[in-house]
Design a protein around this motif. Structure first.
Motif, PDB file in Angstrom:
ATOM      1  N   LEU A  28       0.787  -0.619   0.039  1.00 51.31           N
ATOM      2  CA  LEU A  28       0.213  -0.083  -0.121  1.00 51.31           C
ATOM      3  C   LEU A  28       0.842   1.036   0.076  1.00 51.31           C
ATOM      4  O   LEU A  28       2.140   0.768   0.509  1.00 51.31           O
ATOM      5  CB  LEU A  28      -0.692  -0.351   1.422  1.00 51.31           C
ATOM      6  N   VAL A  29       0.551   2.107  -0.698  1.00 48.56           N
ATOM      7  CA  VAL A  29       0.745   3.712  -0.607  1.00 48.56           C
ATOM      8  C   VAL A  29       0.210   4.440  -0.523  1.00 48.56           C
ATOM      9  O   VAL A  29      -1.035   4.627  -1.280  1.00 48.56           O
ATOM     10  CB  VAL A  29       2.030   3.517  -2.356  1.00 48.56           C
ATOM     11  N   PHE A  30       0.384   4.571   0.823  1.00 51.68           N
ATOM     12  CA  PHE A  30      -0.265   6.156   0.845  1.00 51.68           C
ATOM     13  C   PHE A  30       0.546   7.692   0.533  1.00 51.68           C
ATOM     14  O   PHE A  30       1.876   7.870   0.129  1.00 51.68           O
ATOM     15  CB  PHE A  30      -0.214   6.668   2.598  1.00 51.68           C
ATOM     16  N   PHE A  31       0.113   7.966   0.133  1.00 49.20           N
ATOM     17  CA  PHE A  31       0.349   9.967  -0.885  1.00 49.20           C
ATOM     18  C   PHE A  31      -0.247  10.918  -0.282  1.00 49.20           C
ATOM     19  O   PHE A  31      -1.291  10.730   0.157  1.00 49.20           O
ATOM     20  CB  PHE A  31       0.214   9.585  -1.793  1.00 49.20           C
ATOM     21  N   MET A  32       0.581  12.193   0.190  1.00 45.21           N
ATOM     22  CA  MET A  32       0.016  13.239   0.367  1.00 45.21           C
ATOM     23  C   MET A  32       0.421  13.769  -0.674  1.00 45.21           C
ATOM     24  O   MET A  32       1.099  14.377  -0.792  1.00 45.21           O
ATOM     25  CB  MET A  32       1.100  13.397   2.448  1.00 45.21           C
ATOM     26  N   ALA A  51       4.691   7.561   1.615  1.00 48.21           N
ATOM     27  CA  ALA A  51       5.290   6.420   1.736  1.00 48.21           C
ATOM     28  C   ALA A  51       4.565   5.123   1.782  1.00 48.21           C
ATOM     29  O   ALA A  51       3.829   5.488   2.056  1.00 48.21           O
ATOM     30  CB  ALA A  51       5.954   6.759   3.604  1.00 48.21           C
ATOM     31  N   CYS A  52       5.091   3.582   2.082  1.00 50.74           N
ATOM     32  CA  CYS A  52       4.861   2.708   1.813  1.00 50.74           C
ATOM     33  C   CYS A  52       4.452   1.599   2.601  1.00 50.74           C
ATOM     34  O   CYS A  52       5.028   2.062   3.963  1.00 50.74           O
ATOM     35  CB  CYS A  52       5.744   1.634   0.821  1.00 50.74           C
ATOM     36  N   PHE A  53       3.423   0.811   2.796  1.00 52.46           N
ATOM     37  CA  PHE A  53       3.032   0.557   3.968  1.00 52.46           C
ATOM     38  C   PHE A  53       3.183  -1.142   3.123  1.00 52.46           C
ATOM     39  O   PHE A  53       2.534  -1.442   2.074  1.00 52.46           O
ATOM     40  CB  PHE A  53       2.046   0.195   4.536  1.00 52.46           C
ATOM     41  N   ASP A 101       3.283  12.428   5.613  1.00 51.94           N
ATOM     42  CA  ASP A 101       3.337  13.569   5.321  1.00 51.94           C
ATOM     43  C   ASP A 101       4.993  14.547   6.456  1.00 51.94           C
ATOM     44  O   ASP A 101       5.219  15.232   5.802  1.00 51.94           O
ATOM     45  CB  ASP A 101       2.394  13.467   7.074  1.00 51.94           C
ATOM     46  N   GLN A 102       5.815  13.726   6.738  1.00 52.29           N
ATOM     47  CA  GLN A 102       7.051  14.183   6.820  1.00 52.29           C
ATOM     48  C   GLN A 102       7.626  13.870   5.595  1.00 52.29           C
ATOM     49  O   GLN A 102       8.272  15.251   5.265  1.00 52.29           O
ATOM     50  CB  GLN A 102       8.171  12.510   6.928  1.00 52.29           C
ATOM     51  N   GLY A 103       7.613  13.465   4.954  1.00 49.55           N
ATOM     52  CA  GLY A 103       7.762  13.438   3.299  1.00 49.55           C
ATOM     53  C   GLY A 103       7.014  15.198   2.597  1.00 49.55           C
ATOM     54  O   GLY A 103       8.250  15.272   1.276  1.00 49.55           O
ATOM     55  N   LEU A 104       5.926  15.322   2.275  1.00 47.56           N
ATOM     56  CA  LEU A 104       4.965  16.301   2.299  1.00 47.56           C
ATOM     57  C   LEU A 104       6.164  17.158   2.478  1.00 47.56           C
ATOM     58  O   LEU A 104       6.377  18.290   1.532  1.00 47.56           O
ATOM     59  CB  LEU A 104       4.008  16.233   2.635  1.00 47.56           C
ATOM     60  N   ALA A 148       9.818  11.067  -0.567  1.00 46.91           N
ATOM     61  CA  ALA A 148       9.353   9.490  -0.089  1.00 46.91           C
ATOM     62  C   ALA A 148      10.263   8.869   1.148  1.00 46.91           C
ATOM     63  O   ALA A 148      12.149   9.513   0.389  1.00 46.91           O
ATOM     64  CB  ALA A 148       8.769   8.407  -0.394  1.00 46.91           C
ATOM     65  N   LEU A 149      10.379   8.132   1.660  1.00 48.18           N
ATOM     66  CA  LEU A 149      11.449   7.992   3.265  1.00 48.18           C
ATOM     67  C   LEU A 149      11.232   6.598   3.149  1.00 48.18           C
ATOM     68  O   LEU A 149      10.009   5.823   2.777  1.00 48.18           O
ATOM     69  CB  LEU A 149      10.508   8.220   4.439  1.00 48.18           C
ATOM     70  N   TYR A 150      12.129   5.739   2.974  1.00 52.47           N
ATOM     71  CA  TYR A 150      11.654   4.282   2.258  1.00 52.47           C
ATOM     72  C   TYR A 150      12.988   3.508   3.333  1.00 52.47           C
ATOM     73  O   TYR A 150      13.911   4.300   3.359  1.00 52.47           O
ATOM     74  CB  TYR A 150      12.482   4.171   0.632  1.00 52.47           C
ATOM     75  N   SER A 151      11.916   3.121   3.452  1.00 55.23           N
ATOM     76  CA  SER A 151      14.031   1.676   4.773  1.00 55.23           C
ATOM     77  C   SER A 151      14.419   1.015   3.648  1.00 55.23           C
ATOM     78  O   SER A 151      14.692   1.038   2.800  1.00 55.23           O
ATOM     79  CB  SER A 151      12.684   0.381   5.461  1.00 55.23           C
TER      80      SER A 151
END
Length: 945
Positions: free
Chosen positions: A754-758, A850-852, A872-875, A888-891
C-alpha cells in the motif's frame, strides 16, 4: 436495549433447540432481556454462557463479558446496592473500550447501556448533574452505534430529567426532538417519548393530557420488561389523578405500582410508591394512615437518602406534620429537605423547603427566623422567575406578619406589612395568564382592609374572592370531568381486553369439550385446524364444502356474506347437486328469506318438512329441499354472514348433525375473518414494504453523502477510516503467506504493498486571498479531476482537509510509487487552472509518500497511521526544499526496528546519515530535513515503536 414479551417468548421457546454460536447469542439475548423481568434466571443464563465465550473471537467475547457485567449491575442498582452497580458498570465500560477498535458498533451499543446504568445510579445517589452527564455520554455512544431506538430512548430520558429542573426549557429543547404523533418512532422508544410528553404536560398542570401519555408509557414498560419504569409511571399516573381530585383512581394506580415494587423488593420503588400513596391519603384527610406509610417509606429509602424520591418523602412528611400541628417535626423535615434541595440543585425543593421552614418557625414563636426563611424562598422564586413560588412566599410573609409584631419591610407601599405582601402577591398574580387567584388570598386581603377601616376596598376584594371561588369550583368540576373521562377510557380498554380474553377462553374451552365428546368431534377439531389454516376466502369455501358433504347429507350448501353496508347478503359460494349456484343478493330486511331472518336474529334456524311439504321461500332455480339448516357465521358479537345446508330428505338434521354444522360454522367464521384480516394486513404490509424501501434508499443516499466531500465529490476522511483497515489486513495477509507455505512465482509477483500519498497545493492561501474562495473552490474541483486522471479507479482518493489530499494506492508495488508521484506533480504543474471568470492560473503541488509495510521484513512494525505520518514527513520535506516536488522515506537493510518511528519523526537527519532510511525525491537541490511539521492527527504512539 429492551424487547417485547412476545419476542422473549419466541427466544425462550427456541433455546432448547439451538447449539454452538447460535446458542451463545440466544443465551446472552435472553439473559439481557430478563434482567428486570427475572433477575435470578438472567444470572443463571449468564453463568451458563460464561464457559462458552471461549468459542468466540477475543473482541466478541469482550463485548459479551461487558454485557454480563451489566446483567449484574442492573439488579444491584434496583436493590439499592449502588456501589456494586457502579463497579460492574465501570468494568463493562473498560471492556467496551478494549473491543471498540475491531467491533465499534457492538462496543458502542454496550457502552451506551453501561452509561445508561451509570446515569440512574448517579440519580439515585442524588448526583443529578452526574446523571445528566452520563445520559449525554450514553446518547453519544448510541449515535456512534447507529442505533436509532437506543438514541430515541436515551434522548427521551434526558428530556424527562431536564423537565424536573426546568420544565419550560426542557420543552423548548427536547419537544422539537420528537413529533407529537410519535411518527417514525419505534414502539419501544415511543413509550419513553410518551413519558417525556406526559412529564412536560404534568409540569404545565395539564393532568388529563399527562395521564393519557403516561398510560401508553405504562403499557409499553410492562410489555418490554421495564418493571422499574412501570412502577414510576404508575405512581405518576396516581399523582395525576390526585391533582384531578380523583382519589380513588389515584390510590388504585399507586397500589398497582406498590404491588409491582413489593413483588421485586426494590427499595427505591417501594419507598416511592409508599410516599405517593401517603400523600394521597393526606389529601383525603386520613392523616394517621398517611403518617404510618411515610415512616415506612423513609425507612425504606434511608440507604438512598441522596435520591430525589427521598427529598419528595421529606416534603410530604413536612406537610403532614404541619397538618397535624407538630411544628417541631415539620421544621426538622423541611430543614432536611432544604439540605437535599441545595445538594440536588433543584429549585422546587429549595423553595418549598424554605416556605415550610417559615411556616413551622412562625408557629414555634421564632418570627425572625421564620421571616428570614420566607424571604429566602421569595428570593429563590424571583431568581428563577417562578411566579407561583413568589405568590406562595409572599403569602407566607403576610401570614408571619399577621401572627407576630415585626417591623415592616423597607419601602412599604401599604398601610401595614401584611397588606404590603398581599398586594405584591396580587400584583404578581395579575401578570400570570390564565391564573386564578386563590380565594383564601383575596379573603386575607379583604380582612386586612376591613381591619384598617377601608370597608369599600374590603367589600370589592371580597366580591373578587367569591368570584375566584366560583371559578375554582368550576375548574375542580372540569378536573373531575377530565378524571372521569380518563377513567372511563381506561376502564373501557380494560373491559375490552378482558372481553377478548374471555372470548378466547370460551372458544378454547368449547374446543376442549368438543374434543372430549366423541371421535366425530375429534375429527372436527382436525378439520377446524385445516379450515382455519387457510388465509384465502376461496380456499376456505372449498374446504368447508368438502367437509360438509363428507359429514352431512347436503344436496345444497351455500355461504352468504354480509356486505360492508350491512344492508344485504350475497351468496359468495353455493353448490347444489354438484352445480355452482348464481351469486344471489338478498335484502337483510327481507321478512320472507330464512337467510335474512337468521342474520337478524343471530341464531340457528332449522326448517323441517315432511315429504308432502313445500319448501317455503324457495329461491328460483334451486331444488325443493325438505330439511333446511341455517346458522350465523359469528366471531364474538360480530356476524359475518350465514351458512346453510339443505337436504332433499326429511328430518336429515338431528342434534348430532346440528352440532357438527354449528362447529363447522364456527371454524368457517374464524377462517373467513382471518382471511379478511389477512387481506388487510397484506395490503398494509405492501405499503410498509414500500415505505421501508424508500427509507432504505434514503438511508443509503445519506450514508453516501456522509462519506463524500460535498465540494469535490471525492471520498472524505470518514470513508477512509472505515475502509483502510480492510486493505491493511489484505496487505498483511499477502506478507504472511510465506510463513505458512512456500511462495509461488505468482505470490512473488503479486502486488501487495500500500502506498500513502499526501498531496498539497502550494501557496493555495494566496488564491483565496487574491481571487476569493469561489476561485479556490474551482481549483480544488479541477484538482480532483487531475487526481482521478493519475490514480487508478480502485485507489482511494480522499480530500483530507483544505487543499490537502490523501491517496491510498491499493495492491501496488512500492517501486512504482516515484513514477506515480512524478505524474501527479506534472499533472498539476504543466496545465493551468481556469478560474470562474476565465483567468488562467499556474499552480504546483508538493507530494510526500510512504509505503506500507514500511519494513517488509517486519510488516507489523509500523501501523498504517504511522506510515501516513511518514508520508506527511515527506510532504513537508518537499515543501521546505522548494515545493513543486515530491519526497519519500524508504526503509533500508540497515533500518533498526526498535524505536524506528520516533527516530524518523524527531531525528530524521541522524537516521539518514546512519543509512537507516533512504530519501527519494525529484528535487535536485539539498533536501531540508528539519523544521516544524504539523501532525495529521492519526498516530498516537510516537514513543512506543
Amino acid at each position: 436495549m429492551f424487547a417485547l414479551d412476545d419476542e422473549l417468548a419466541r427466544w425462550d421457546a427456541a433455546l432448547p433447540e439451538v447449539q454452538g454460536s447460535e446458542r451463545v447469542k440466544l443465551l446472552m439475548t435472553l439473559a439481557w432481556h430478563l434482567r428486570q423481568r427475572d433477575p435470578a434466571r438472567a444470572q443463571q443464563l449468564s453463568a451458563e454462557l460464561a464457559p462458552l465465550l471461549a468459542s468466540l473471537a477475543p473482541d466478541a467475547a469482550l463485548v459479551q463479558r461487558a454485557r454480563q457485567r451489566l446483567i449484574c449491575a442492573e439488579p444491584a442498582w434496583l436493590h439499592g446496592e449502588l456501589d456494586t452497580a457502579h463497579h460492574h458498570a465501570e468494568q463493562a465500560l473498560l471492556l467496551c473500550r478494549q473491543a471498540a477498535a475491531t467491533l465499534p458498533a457492538a462496543a458502542a451499543a454496550c457502552r451506551a447501556d453501561a452509561c445508561w446504568i451509570m446515569a440512574w445510579v448517579a440519580n439515585d445517589r442524588g448526583l443529578s448533574a452526574d446523571g445528566d452527564s452520563w445520559l449525554r455520554q450514553a446518547g453519544d455512544a448510541a449515535r456512534s452505534a447507529a442505533d436509532p431506538v437506543r438514541t430515541d430512548i436515551i434522548d427521551a430520558a434526558a428530556g424527562i430529567c431536564a423537565a424536573f429542573s426546568d420544565g419550560r426549557a426542557a420543552q423548548q429543547r427536547w419537544g422539537q426532538r420528537f413529533a407529537p404523533g410519535l411518527d417514525g418512532v419505534a414502539p419501544i422508544a415511543a413509550g419513553w417519548v410518551s413519558d417525556f410528553f406526559g412529564t412536560c404536560a404534568f409540569q404545565r398542570s395539564e393532568y388529563g393530557r399527562a395521564i393519557g401519555h403516561l398510560m401508553l408509557s405504562f403499557e409499553t414498560a410492562l410489555t418490554t420488561g421495564q418493571i422499574r419504569r412501570a412502577i414510576i409511571i404508575a405512581t405518576n399516573i396516581g399523582n395525576g389523578f390526585t391533582s384531578l381530585n380523583a382519589h380513588d383512581a389515584a390510590l388504585e394506580w399507586m397500589q398497582r405500582g406498590l404491588d409491582l415494587a413489593r413483588a421485586n423488593g426494590w427499595p427505591l420503588s417501594i419507598g416511592m410508591c409508599l410516599m405517593q400513596t401517603a400523600e394521597t391519603l393526606r389529601q383525603l384527610g386520613q392523616r394517621e394512615a398517611a403518617q404510618s406509610l411515610l415512616r415506612e417509606a423513609l425507612t425504606t429509602l434511608a440507604p438512598l437518602s441522596g435520591s430525589r424520591a427521598y427529598a419528595v418523602a421529606l416534603e410530604y412528611q413536612g406537610d403532614l406534620a404541619l397538618d397535624l400541628g407538630n411544628h417541631v417535626a415539620a421544621l426538622d423535615s423541611f430543614s432536611r429537605l432544604a439540605a437535599r434541595g441545595d445538594a440536588l440543585c433543584q429549585i422546587d425543593f429549595q423553595s418549598s423547603a424554605r416556605r415550610g421552614q417559615a411556616h413551622a418557625l412562625s408557629h414555634l414563636a421564632r418570627p425572625r427566623e421564620a421571616l428570614d426563611a420566607a424571604q429566602a424562598a421569595l428570593a429563590l422564586a424571583q431568581e428563577h422567575g417562578d411566579a407561583s413560588g413568589q405568590i406562595a412566599a409572599l403569602n407566607v410573609l403576610a401570614d408571619i406578619h399577621a401572627r407576630h409584631a415585626l417591623p415592616g419591610p423597607a419601602l412599604m407601599m401599604a398601610p401595614n406589612a401584611v397588606l404590603h405582601y398581599l398586594q405584591l402577591a396580587l400584583e404578581i398574580a395579575a401578570t400570570i395568564e390564565g391564573y386564578t387567584v386563590p380565594g383564601a388570598l383575596l379573603d386575607a386581603a379583604a380582612r386586612e382592609y376591613a381591619a384598617i377601616g377601608d370597608y369599600q376596598r374590603a367589600y370589592n376584594i371580597a366580591l373578587r374572592a367569591n368570584a375566584a371561588r366560583d371559578q375554582t369550583h368550576s375548574k375542580e368540576a372540569t378536573n373531575r370531568a377530565i378524571a372521569m373521562q380518563v377513567q372511563y377510557q381506561t376502564e373501557r380498554a380494560q373491559t375490552e381486553g378482558e372481553h377478548h380474553r374471555q372470548l378466547a377462553a370460551a372458544e378454547a374451552q368449547r374446543a376442549e369439550v368438543l374434543q372430549q365428546t366423541s371421535a366425530t368431534l375429534e375429527h372436527l377439531s382436525a378439520i377446524g385446524q385445516e379450515i382455519t389454516a387457510h388465509l384465502d376466502a376461496a380456499a376456505v369455501f372449498r374446504a368447508l364444502d368438502r367437509h360438509v358433504h363428507g359429514l352431512l347429507d347436503a344436496t345444497h350448501f351455500s355461504i352468504f356474506l354480509l356486505q360492508p353496508d350491512g344492508e344485504s347478503l350475497v351468496c359468495e359460494f353455493g353448490i347444489e347437486a354438484g352445480k355452482a349456484l348464481p351469486r344471489v343478493r338478498i335484502d337483510a330486511a327481507d321478512p320472507n328469506a330464512n337467510t335474512a331472518r337468521c342474520l337478524r336474529e343471530r341464531r340457528e334456524i332449522l326448517v323441517q318438512l315432511d315429504e308432502q311439504g313445500t319448501t317455503p321461500n324457495l329461491i328460483p332455480g334451486t331444488l325443493p329441499t325438505l330439511s333446511l339448516l341455517f346458522a350465523p357465521l359469528r366471531v364474538g358479537e360480530r356476524v359475518l354472514g350465514v351458512m346453510t345446508v339443505q337436504s332433499l330428505l326429511a328430518h336429515s338434521y338431528g342434534e348430532r348433525e346440528r352440532l357438527i354444522f354449528r362447529t363447522l360454522c364456527a371454524y368457517g367464521a374464524i377462517a373467513l375473518d382471518n382471511a379478511s384480516a389477512y387481506r388487510q394486513v397484506a395490503a398494509t404490509q405492501e405499503q410498509l414494504l414500500e415505505k421501508n424501501l424508500e427509507l432504505e434508499r434514503a438511508y443509503k443516499a445519506l450514508e453516501e453523502v456522509s462519506l463524500t466531500d460535498q465540494l469535490t465529490g471525492l471520498r472524505n476522511r470518514r470513508f477512509f477510516l472505515q475502509n483502510v483497515d480492510a486493505d491493511v489486513a489484505m496487505s498483511l495477509r499477502g506478507y504472511d503467506a510465506g510463513q505458512h507455505r512456500a511462495l509461488t512465482e505468482c505470490d512473488l509477483q503479486s502486488p501487495k504493498d500500500l502506498v500513502f500519498f499526501m498531496v498539497d497545493l502550494d501557496h493555495f492561501k494566496e488564491v483565496n486571498d487574491r481571487y476569493g474562495h469561489a476561485a479556490g473552490d474551482s481549483i480544488l474541483v479541477q484538482m480532483q479531476e487531475r487526481l482521478r486522471e493519475v490514480f487508478r479507479e480502485s485507489d482511494y482518493v480522499i480530500r483530507w482537509g483544505g487543499e490537502e489530499f490523501l491517496v491510498l494506492a491499493r495492491a501496488t508495488h512500492r517501486d512504482e510509487a516515484p513514477g506515480v508521484a512524478e505524474r501527479m506533480r506534472r499533472a498539476v504543474a504543466e496545465r493551468d487552472f481556469e478560474l470562474p471568470d476565465g483567468v488562467r492560473l499556474s499552480k504546483t503541488c508538493s507530494i510526500g509518500f510512504a509505503c506500507f509495510p514500511f519494513l517488509p521484513a517486519q510488516p507489523r512494525l509500523l501501523s498504517w497511521s504511522q506510515v501516513v505520518e511518514l508520508a506527511d514527513q515527506g510532504l513537508y520535506i518537499a515543501k521546505r526544499s522548494g515545493r513543486n516536488g515530491w519526497a519519500a522515506l524508504y526503509s533500508t537493510a540497515a533500518t533498526r526496528a526498535e524505536g524506528v518511528f520516533p527516530r524518523l519523526m524527531h531525528r530524521l537527519d541522524q537516521a539518514v546519515t546512519a543509512g537507516e532510511v533512504r530519501l527519494v525525491s525529484n528535487l535536485t537541490g539539498p533536501l531540508v530535513l528539519g523544521g516544524e511539521r504539523r501532525r495529521v492527527g492519526l498516530s498516537s504512539d510516537l514513543e512506543t515503536n
